[in-house]
Scaffold this motif. Structure first.
Motif, PDB file in Angstrom:
ATOM      1  N   THR A 282      19.093 -77.891  31.942  1.00 51.93           N
ATOM      2  CA  THR A 282      20.266 -77.069  32.200  1.00 51.93           C
ATOM      3  C   THR A 282      21.203 -77.862  33.108  1.00 51.93           C
ATOM      4  OG1 THR A 282      20.899 -74.910  33.141  1.00 51.93           O
ATOM      5  CG2 THR A 282      18.920 -75.871  34.016  1.00 51.93           C
ATOM      6  N   TYR A 283      22.183 -77.262  33.674  1.00 47.63           N
ATOM      7  CA  TYR A 283      23.192 -77.880  34.568  1.00 47.63           C
ATOM      8  C   TYR A 283      24.129 -78.840  33.831  1.00 47.63           C
ATOM      9  CZ  TYR A 283      19.699 -76.241  37.969  1.00 47.63           C
ATOM     10  OH  TYR A 283      18.796 -75.499  38.666  1.00 47.63           O
ATOM     11  N   ASN A 284      23.579 -79.733  32.994  1.00 46.83           N
ATOM     12  CA  ASN A 284      24.461 -80.509  32.105  1.00 46.83           C
ATOM     13  C   ASN A 284      23.857 -80.400  30.703  1.00 46.83           C
ATOM     14  OD1 ASN A 284      22.261 -82.320  32.438  1.00 46.83           O
ATOM     15  ND2 ASN A 284      23.560 -83.981  31.728  1.00 46.83           N
ATOM     16  N   GLU A 285      24.451 -81.052  29.715  1.00 50.55           N
ATOM     17  CA  GLU A 285      24.048 -80.826  28.332  1.00 50.55           C
ATOM     18  C   GLU A 285      22.719 -81.522  28.000  1.00 50.55           C
ATOM     19  OE1 GLU A 285      24.995 -78.876  25.889  1.00 50.55           O
ATOM     20  OE2 GLU A 285      23.341 -79.762  24.800  1.00 50.55           O
ATOM     21  N   PRO A 286      21.683 -80.766  27.623  1.00 46.43           N
ATOM     22  CA  PRO A 286      20.381 -81.386  27.355  1.00 46.43           C
ATOM     23  C   PRO A 286      20.308 -82.178  26.051  1.00 46.43           C
ATOM     24  CG  PRO A 286      20.269 -79.017  26.965  1.00 46.43           C
ATOM     25  CD  PRO A 286      21.624 -79.297  27.551  1.00 46.43           C
ATOM     26  N   THR A 287      21.215 -81.893  25.110  1.00 46.23           N
ATOM     27  CA  THR A 287      21.154 -82.618  23.828  1.00 46.23           C
ATOM     28  C   THR A 287      21.186 -84.128  24.057  1.00 46.23           C
ATOM     29  OG1 THR A 287      22.254 -80.804  22.690  1.00 46.23           O
ATOM     30  CG2 THR A 287      22.359 -82.952  21.622  1.00 46.23           C
ATOM     31  N   ILE A 288      21.967 -84.563  25.027  1.00 47.12           N
ATOM     32  CA  ILE A 288      22.145 -86.004  25.241  1.00 47.12           C
ATOM     33  C   ILE A 288      20.983 -86.604  26.050  1.00 47.12           C
ATOM     34  CG2 ILE A 288      24.640 -85.775  25.071  1.00 47.12           C
ATOM     35  CD1 ILE A 288      24.808 -86.024  28.118  1.00 47.12           C
ATOM     36  N   TRP A 289      20.009 -85.756  26.375  1.00 45.53           N
ATOM     37  CA  TRP A 289      18.788 -86.149  27.098  1.00 45.53           C
ATOM     38  C   TRP A 289      17.586 -86.038  26.143  1.00 45.53           C
ATOM     39  CZ3 TRP A 289      17.543 -83.157  32.282  1.00 45.53           C
ATOM     40  CH2 TRP A 289      17.407 -84.064  33.336  1.00 45.53           C
ATOM     41  N   HIS A 290      17.866 -86.131  24.880  1.00 45.87           N
ATOM     42  CA  HIS A 290      16.938 -85.757  23.801  1.00 45.87           C
ATOM     43  C   HIS A 290      15.519 -86.312  23.983  1.00 45.87           C
ATOM     44  CE1 HIS A 290      16.053 -84.682  19.600  1.00 45.87           C
ATOM     45  NE2 HIS A 290      15.459 -85.856  19.494  1.00 45.87           N
ATOM     46  N   GLU A 291      15.412 -87.598  24.158  1.00 48.34           N
ATOM     47  CA  GLU A 291      14.083 -88.241  24.170  1.00 48.34           C
ATOM     48  C   GLU A 291      13.265 -87.753  25.356  1.00 48.34           C
ATOM     49  OE1 GLU A 291      17.024 -89.732  24.103  1.00 48.34           O
ATOM     50  OE2 GLU A 291      17.118 -90.519  22.046  1.00 48.34           O
ATOM     51  N   TYR A 292      13.923 -87.604  26.482  1.00 44.16           N
ATOM     52  CA  TYR A 292      13.246 -87.170  27.714  1.00 44.16           C
ATOM     53  C   TYR A 292      12.762 -85.718  27.592  1.00 44.16           C
ATOM     54  CZ  TYR A 292      12.865 -86.260  32.804  1.00 44.16           C
ATOM     55  OH  TYR A 292      12.447 -85.922  34.066  1.00 44.16           O
ATOM     56  N   THR A 293      13.659 -84.844  27.102  1.00 44.63           N
ATOM     57  CA  THR A 293      13.266 -83.431  26.979  1.00 44.63           C
ATOM     58  C   THR A 293      12.180 -83.275  25.927  1.00 44.63           C
ATOM     59  OG1 THR A 293      14.974 -82.891  25.350  1.00 44.63           O
ATOM     60  CG2 THR A 293      15.566 -82.655  27.673  1.00 44.63           C
ATOM     61  N   LEU A 294      12.241 -84.089  24.897  1.00 46.38           N
ATOM     62  CA  LEU A 294      11.226 -84.022  23.839  1.00 46.38           C
ATOM     63  C   LEU A 294       9.844 -84.366  24.411  1.00 46.38           C
ATOM     64  CD1 LEU A 294      10.753 -83.654  20.755  1.00 46.38           C
ATOM     65  CD2 LEU A 294      11.222 -86.098  20.501  1.00 46.38           C
ATOM     66  N   ASP A 295       9.787 -85.443  25.178  1.00 45.66           N
ATOM     67  CA  ASP A 295       8.498 -85.865  25.746  1.00 45.66           C
ATOM     68  C   ASP A 295       7.996 -84.852  26.775  1.00 45.66           C
ATOM     69  OD1 ASP A 295       8.655 -88.067  24.177  1.00 45.66           O
ATOM     70  OD2 ASP A 295       9.082 -89.502  25.775  1.00 45.66           O
ATOM     71  N   MET A 296       8.885 -84.400  27.657  1.00 44.60           N
ATOM     72  CA  MET A 296       8.451 -83.451  28.682  1.00 44.60           C
ATOM     73  C   MET A 296       8.094 -82.095  28.054  1.00 44.60           C
ATOM     74  SD  MET A 296      10.323 -82.102  32.160  1.00 44.60           S
ATOM     75  CE  MET A 296      10.661 -83.711  32.818  1.00 44.60           C
ATOM     76  N   GLY A 297       8.905 -81.673  27.101  1.00 49.89           N
ATOM     77  CA  GLY A 297       8.679 -80.369  26.473  1.00 49.89           C
ATOM     78  C   GLY A 297       7.379 -80.320  25.684  1.00 49.89           C
ATOM     79  N   THR A 298       7.056 -81.403  25.001  1.00 48.58           N
ATOM     80  CA  THR A 298       5.814 -81.443  24.226  1.00 48.58           C
ATOM     81  C   THR A 298       4.619 -81.297  25.166  1.00 48.58           C
ATOM     82  OG1 THR A 298       6.904 -82.828  22.587  1.00 48.58           O
ATOM     83  CG2 THR A 298       4.487 -82.845  22.595  1.00 48.58           C
ATOM     84  N   LEU A 299       4.698 -81.980  26.277  1.00 49.56           N
ATOM     85  CA  LEU A 299       3.635 -81.885  27.285  1.00 49.56           C
ATOM     86  C   LEU A 299       3.597 -80.480  27.907  1.00 49.56           C
ATOM     87  CD1 LEU A 299       1.526 -83.716  28.546  1.00 49.56           C
ATOM     88  CD2 LEU A 299       3.235 -84.421  30.234  1.00 49.56           C
TER      89      LEU A 299
END
Ligand code: SF4
Length: 337
Positions: free
Chosen positions: A127-144
């Protein structure tokens, strides 16, 4: 640096990013519109992978999300950059920051998940800024995070492409999307983007099984025309379903948009009433402290189910996912599955 996903290498040394609907073609040494994805000698890198600008434990109601794990805390992270250039951005100090000048801290995905659990949070929000452009990081953290039983939340402008959204789908639980206006001219002029891809991605998010809530910041003289707002509500009822929570929030002058005042509460109340007339079950007002239209009411009998004061919630008439008074099934995610 971390190599990006969702891009193509071109014969002339440029790369074409397919993460969001700008689909930037980027020369070597240059960034895409978002300012955080860089072409280095024909390879695209996600410059802000594992780097955060902001971290907080927030009530999930602050996102705002009222029907996804209500009454819980969400471990909330922000990075820098944005693929939109909204004149009224409320987080411009991070959305307009560049990797060179911003003060960023390292936070590996597993450490983020550990901190969420240690903080007693039920979910992680990007949140706070656009997560789409953080794709790889959110994908790895979210999967975990999902493997540890946590919920996952994107607070997004919804400009993500179909392929990128499909890649997130196994890990992403909630898609809290801004529909900033129902006018393509507004998107072009105010955000530097287009409306239709936002609508298409919202439909896809629903098809992929994500929980969806929408937010529209109602700006006097720009997107508060009742006919236009009625068209937006009708679209949501038809395409995302009448049980989609829609938040209509008050604008306050910010960043480059200082030429108009805050949204009158009466405007938001009128929109709330119109949404009810058009068959939307869960409209809400936002950015108006402790207004009665921030409560959740049973759409069948009108009983208060969740009473809200600021960001705190009291479950008064909700029995898991049912109205205590009439037994109506309420569309709310109480547990991560
Ligand atoms: S994510 Fe960034 S680089 Fe990729 S298409 Fe969107 S704005 Fe361009």
């Amino acid at each position: 640096m971390h190599e990006a996903r969702q891009y193509r290498k071109n014969e002339d040394g440029t790369v074409t990013c397919s993460l969001c609907n700008h689909r930037c073609t980027i020369k070597t040494g240059r960034h895409g519109i978002c300012g955080v994805r860089k072409n280095e000698q024909g390879t695209l890198f996600a410059e802000t992978y594992g780097k955060i600008s902001a971290e907080a434990i927030d009530p999930i109601e602050k996102k705002p999300l009222f029907h996804y794990l209500p009454g819980t805390l969400s471990y909330s992270l922000g990075g820098i950059g944005c693929n939109f250039h909204c004149e009224h951005c409320q987080n411009w100090h991070i959305s307009r920051a560049t990797p060179d000048e911003a003060r960023l801290r390292d936070l590996p995905p597993d450490e983020g998940v550990r901190r969420a659990v240690a903080g007693g949070c039920a979910s992680i929000s990007w949140t706070y800024n656009e997560p789409t452009i953080w794709h790889e990081y959110t994908l790895d953290m979210g999967t975990l995070a999902r493997s540890k039983g946590l919920g996952t939340v994107y607070v997004t402008n919804g400009y993500i492409t179909e392929d990128a959204l499909r890649e997130l789908a196994p890990m992403l639980g909630a898609y809290r999307v801004d529909i900033k206006s129902f006018s393509d001219a507004f998107y072009k002029k105010i955000c530097g983007a287009r409306l239709q891809p936002v609508l298409d991605s919202a439909i896809l998010a629903r098809e992929l099984g994500m929980h969806i809530e929408t937010v529209t910041l109602v700006i006097p003289g720009l997107n508060d025309d009742m006919e236009e707002i009625s068209s937006l509500i009708r679209w949501v009822v038809e395409h995302l379903g009448p049980a989609t929570p829609m938040h209509f929030s008050a604008f306050h002058p910010d960043y480059k948009m200082l030429d108009r005042g805050a949204t009158p509460v009466a405007t938001l109340e009128k929109i709330y009433q119109r949404a009810k007339e058009l068959g939307l079950k869960y409209p809400y007002t936002g950015n108006v402290y402790s207004h009665q239209y921030e409560n959740t009411y049973c759409p069948a009998c009108g009983t208060i189910l969740i009473e809200r004061f600021g960001f705190s919630s009291r479950f008064v008439g909700l029995d898991d996912r049912q109205c205590k008074n009439c037994g109506e099934k309420i569309e709310v995610v109480r547990h991560v599955t």
